[in-house]
Design an enzyme around this catalytic site. Sequence first.
Site, PDB file in Angstrom:
ATOM      1  N   LEU A  47       1.721  -5.060  -7.309  1.00  8.56           N
ATOM      2  CA  LEU A  47       2.935  -5.861  -7.522  1.00  8.56           C
ATOM      3  C   LEU A  47       2.635  -7.354  -7.480  1.00  8.56           C
ATOM      4  O   LEU A  47       3.550  -8.170  -7.324  1.00  8.56           O
ATOM      5  CB  LEU A  47       3.991  -5.512  -6.471  1.00  8.56           C
ATOM      6  N   TYR A 106      -8.621  -4.968   9.309  1.00  9.93           N
ATOM      7  CA  TYR A 106      -7.197  -5.296   9.322  1.00  9.93           C
ATOM      8  C   TYR A 106      -6.728  -5.444  10.771  1.00  9.93           C
ATOM      9  O   TYR A 106      -6.577  -4.465  11.500  1.00  9.93           O
ATOM     10  CB  TYR A 106      -6.373  -4.212   8.625  1.00  9.93           C
ATOM     11  N   SER A 134     -14.878  -1.246  -2.931  1.00  7.62           N
ATOM     12  CA  SER A 134     -13.810  -2.160  -3.348  1.00  7.62           C
ATOM     13  C   SER A 134     -14.423  -3.436  -3.894  1.00  7.62           C
ATOM     14  O   SER A 134     -15.268  -4.058  -3.224  1.00  7.62           O
ATOM     15  CB  SER A 134     -12.895  -2.482  -2.158  1.00  7.62           C
ATOM     16  N   TRP A 156      -2.726  -3.045   5.281  1.00  7.17           N
ATOM     17  CA  TRP A 156      -3.299  -4.378   5.492  1.00  7.17           C
ATOM     18  C   TRP A 156      -2.329  -5.311   6.233  1.00  7.17           C
ATOM     19  O   TRP A 156      -2.647  -5.860   7.275  1.00  7.17           O
ATOM     20  CB  TRP A 156      -3.696  -4.982   4.146  1.00  7.17           C
ATOM     21  N   TRP A 200      -5.143  -2.112  -5.425  1.00  7.35           N
ATOM     22  CA  TRP A 200      -4.423  -2.906  -4.430  1.00  7.35           C
ATOM     23  C   TRP A 200      -3.702  -4.065  -5.114  1.00  7.35           C
ATOM     24  O   TRP A 200      -4.092  -4.495  -6.186  1.00  7.35           O
ATOM     25  CB  TRP A 200      -5.339  -3.406  -3.317  1.00  7.35           C
TER      26      TRP A 200
END
Length: 320
Positions: A203, A54, A149, A21, A200
């Site tokens: 973090l 993207y 998604s 991405w 996705w």
Amino acid sequence: MKFRKLGDSGIEVSEIAFGSWLTTSGGVQKDQAIACVHRALDVGITFIDTANVYGRGVAETVLAEALGGLPRDSYVLATKLFFPMSDTDRGLSRVQIHKQIDASLARLKVDHVDLYQCHRYDEATPLEETMQALTEVVRSGKARCIGFSEWPADKIEAALAMTGVAKFVSSQPQYSLLHRDPEQAVIPLCARSGISQIVWSPLGQGVLTGKYAPGAAVPSDSRAASDTMNVAFRKQWMEPQVLEAVQKLTPLARQAGLSLAQFALAWVLREPNVAAAIIGASRPEQIDENVGASGREVPAALFSEAEKILAQAGLAQAGT
């Protein structure tokens, strides 16, 4: 690197996946982006995720250059469609699905993708039309299997109830210690239905690396400081109480023998329904650290303590 089955597909994917991405869509210089892809492959990542939107095709084009010359069966390639590619091209209609898969394959310079995903749910197109078109793509050999998604649970159930159509094998939600919404309905439903999660932002957009210290200036080379890479950045995760809570996770990670980023990735991978956690990178060395989370066993008590610390900072707990 450890590997997991992708739902009922029979495809095996690396637990850590490389996401394009921000890396290959223009957020990083092309040479550096290609270096990141090559490092990912060198350290055992075989699963690469992208999307037509993207960089409006740029990410797929750069990936084609990075993957050029490699045996097609040496990596698992996923792309997506839904978001606008022009003023008139968007959504999950039959016309768009066939048009966009052909365009993606041309940019990627391959004859098929392993996984073709609906980037979001399309309220403007009947679900039956979408599922029939995706089935046609699979039967044509242009995609081995299909996924979605950020679909709501009721739409997932409706798709699963259809007969004579290809079955979804993957779900791509945002999921991390900072964002646990999928645990409410999507993960339980998918676990019962042979659908794996490809996570996705595991973090928390970089917050769970500990790079953002409370009260300190934002690092100049970080995503939060970049005009090209801070798209959709959750500013609420930069609030002092959240950053302070994240800093309290560092001793727990040390007890597990991990960096904070590895600890956060291992937390995501503790969930059996997760097939892979998608990482991005602006520098190859970031990939080296992240892959160290694969296959690591962490005492459940440390994860429980981490969840408790974040809950005390006002972040949602499981099921809330």
